[in-house]
Design an enzyme around this catalytic site. Structure first.
Site, PDB file in Angstrom:
ATOM      1  N   TYR A  81       7.496   4.590  19.726  1.00 35.20           N
ATOM      2  CA  TYR A  81       7.380   3.214  20.244  1.00 35.20           C
ATOM      3  C   TYR A  81       6.747   3.240  21.638  1.00 35.20           C
ATOM      4  O   TYR A  81       5.866   2.443  21.957  1.00 35.20           O
ATOM      5  CB  TYR A  81       8.759   2.553  20.285  1.00 35.20           C
ATOM      6  CG  TYR A  81       8.723   1.066  20.591  1.00 35.20           C
ATOM      7  CD1 TYR A  81       8.025   0.170  19.769  1.00 35.20           C
ATOM      8  CD2 TYR A  81       9.378   0.549  21.708  1.00 35.20           C
ATOM      9  CE1 TYR A  81       7.997  -1.198  20.065  1.00 35.20           C
ATOM     10  CE2 TYR A  81       9.352  -0.811  22.000  1.00 35.20           C
ATOM     11  CZ  TYR A  81       8.654  -1.680  21.171  1.00 35.20           C
ATOM     12  OH  TYR A  81       8.616  -3.034  21.466  1.00 35.20           O
TER      13      TYR A  81
ATOM     14  N   GLY B 202       1.913 -11.980  13.911  1.00 40.96           N
ATOM     15  CA  GLY B 202       3.352 -11.664  13.911  1.00 40.96           C
ATOM     16  C   GLY B 202       4.244 -12.885  13.842  1.00 40.96           C
ATOM     17  O   GLY B 202       5.379 -12.862  14.330  1.00 40.96           O
TER      18      GLY B 202
ATOM     19  N   ILE C 233       9.121 -13.643  18.209  1.00 43.00           N
ATOM     20  CA  ILE C 233       8.608 -14.208  19.462  1.00 43.00           C
ATOM     21  C   ILE C 233       7.299 -14.967  19.185  1.00 43.00           C
ATOM     22  O   ILE C 233       7.061 -16.041  19.746  1.00 43.00           O
ATOM     23  CB  ILE C 233       8.381 -13.089  20.506  1.00 43.00           C
ATOM     24  CG1 ILE C 233       9.727 -12.448  20.890  1.00 43.00           C
ATOM     25  CG2 ILE C 233       7.667 -13.621  21.745  1.00 43.00           C
ATOM     26  CD1 ILE C 233       9.615 -11.206  21.775  1.00 43.00           C
TER      27      ILE C 233
END
Ligand SMILES: NC(=O)c1ccc[n+]([C@@H]2O[C@H](COP(=O)([O-])OP(=O)(O)OC[C@H]3O[C@@H](n4cnc5c(N)ncnc54)[C@H](OP(=O)(O)O)[C@@H]3O)[C@@H](O)[C@H]2O)c1
Length: 327
Positions: free
Chosen positions: A191, A33, A39
């Site tokens: 989610y 990611g 992040i």
């Protein structure tokens, strides 16, 4: 930092690295990611200062990783950087990516951070709702494929699964993770489902690896302005604003209040991931959910703590990836 998460001040990556970063020297770290505004990108830049030998940075497109590579080269040019393409929407690509690492004998830290939040309903290449597929199922397979390399790096190697406090409202619909082919889909529920699954996975994996000296944690990085908010609708943003203004807490599945997290910088977001990788004071709590650099299992819901759910999720995941994951 073993103090209760709820009473913990929010710490920066720099602070955690100043305490425990030495143990990252010479290590191989894989992070998913990675992007200029994610992040995981911040995590990669932060840990580069601790002199790891190799950072394996994954993304769907190399262009996403380039700004981070430039920052790392400026900060610590001695670190060996390797780009690994992975599209987590496609299990076949996860398998291919793992094979691309055949020449890597060991991975000291496998940090699965990539994720997506509240997209409109869609399915992965393998026919699974996107959030469940990307945030959870692809990680289940990635960990399965790379576990031999993490084992080769033990003791004190780690598998870190990024999750979210949204886990607290999440229910895994074992009979239908696809919400009736999207007809009953609600993005927030999706989610929550994926984050409940991430947290259960870390718990069960840690139990299965007991005695092997491999750290396994799930982590809530806290609220960070990043690419993650790209699917937020104006209605959702208004709802959050109204909640913040009213000061009324949300409630988790067990009826306990959840304070809306304050927004922090990315350094604070990456800090709890680093805690999971190396903080020696939490070793006794392997498998725990971390928040604010501390063990926060007191925030985990009875749905996620239910061991029958862990076994159901594992069996479902094996079915969905089409092979057993024997630890
Ligand atoms: N930010 C927050 O407030 C917050 C709070 C709690 C938990 N989290 C968790 O923290 C993690 C990181 O979030 P973030 O804030 O850094 O979000 P972000 O900026 O959107 O980063 C997510 C990363 O995941 C990648 N990704 C998405 N779909 C992918 C796919 N199919 N294959 C490969 N990579 C894919 C994205 O790549 P592309 O650019 O190619 O899409 C991006 O680099 C997420 O797992 C999220 O659930 C974040």
């Amino acid at each position: 930092m073993s103090t209760a998460a709820s009473s913990q001040v929010i710490l920066s990556s720099e602070f955690i690295l100043s305490k425990y970063g030495e143990s990252l020297a010479g290590k191989t770290i894989l992070i998913t990611g990675v992007a200029g505004d994610s992040i995981a990108g911040e995590l990669a830049v932060q840990v580069s200062s601790a002199n790891p030998s190799t950072l394996i940075l994954t993304a769907r497109a190399e262009s996403r990783v380039e700004p981070i590579v430039a920052k790392i080269k400026a900060k610590n040019p001695a670190v060996n950087i390797r780009f690994l393409k992975i599209d987590l929407l496609d299990l076949k690509d996860v398998r291919r990516a793992a094979r691309d690492l055949d020449d890597v004998p060991k991975i000291d830290h496998l940090v699965a951070v990539a994720g997506v939040m509240m997209p409109p309903f869609a399915k992965t290449v393998d026919g699974v709702e996107t959030q469940f597929g990307v945030n959870y199922l692809a990680n289940f397979l990635l960990v399965k494929e790379l576990l031999p390399k993490v084992r080769a790096a033990a003791p004190k190697s780690s598998i870190v699964i990024c999750a979210s406090s949204a886990m607290r409202g999440g229910i895994v619909n074992f009979d239908d993770v696809n919400y009736n082919e999207g007809k009953d889909y609600e993005p927030r529920a999706g989610y929550g489902q994926s984050n409940a699954a991430r947290t259960m996975f870390a718990k069960f994996l840690a139990e299965k690896l007991q005695g092997e000296n491999i750290r396994v944690f799930s982590v809530d990085p806290g609220a960070v302005a990043s690419g993650l908010q790209r699917h937020f609708t104006p209605e959702f943003i208004d709802m959050i604003k109204a909640l913040r203004k009213s000061g009324e807490p949300l409630r988790d599945l067990d009826g306990r209040p959840i304070a809306l997290p304050p927004f922090t910088g990315a350094s604070e977001g990456a800090a709890t991931l680093i805690t999971a990788m190396v903080d020696p004071t939490i070793e006794e709590s392997n498998g725990a959910y971390l928040h604010h650099n501390a063990v926060a299992d007191d925030e985990v819901t009875s749905h996620v703590l239910n061991r029958d759910h862990w076994t159901k999720l594992w069996a479902l995941s094996e079915k969905l990836i089409g092979e057993p994951f024997n630890v």
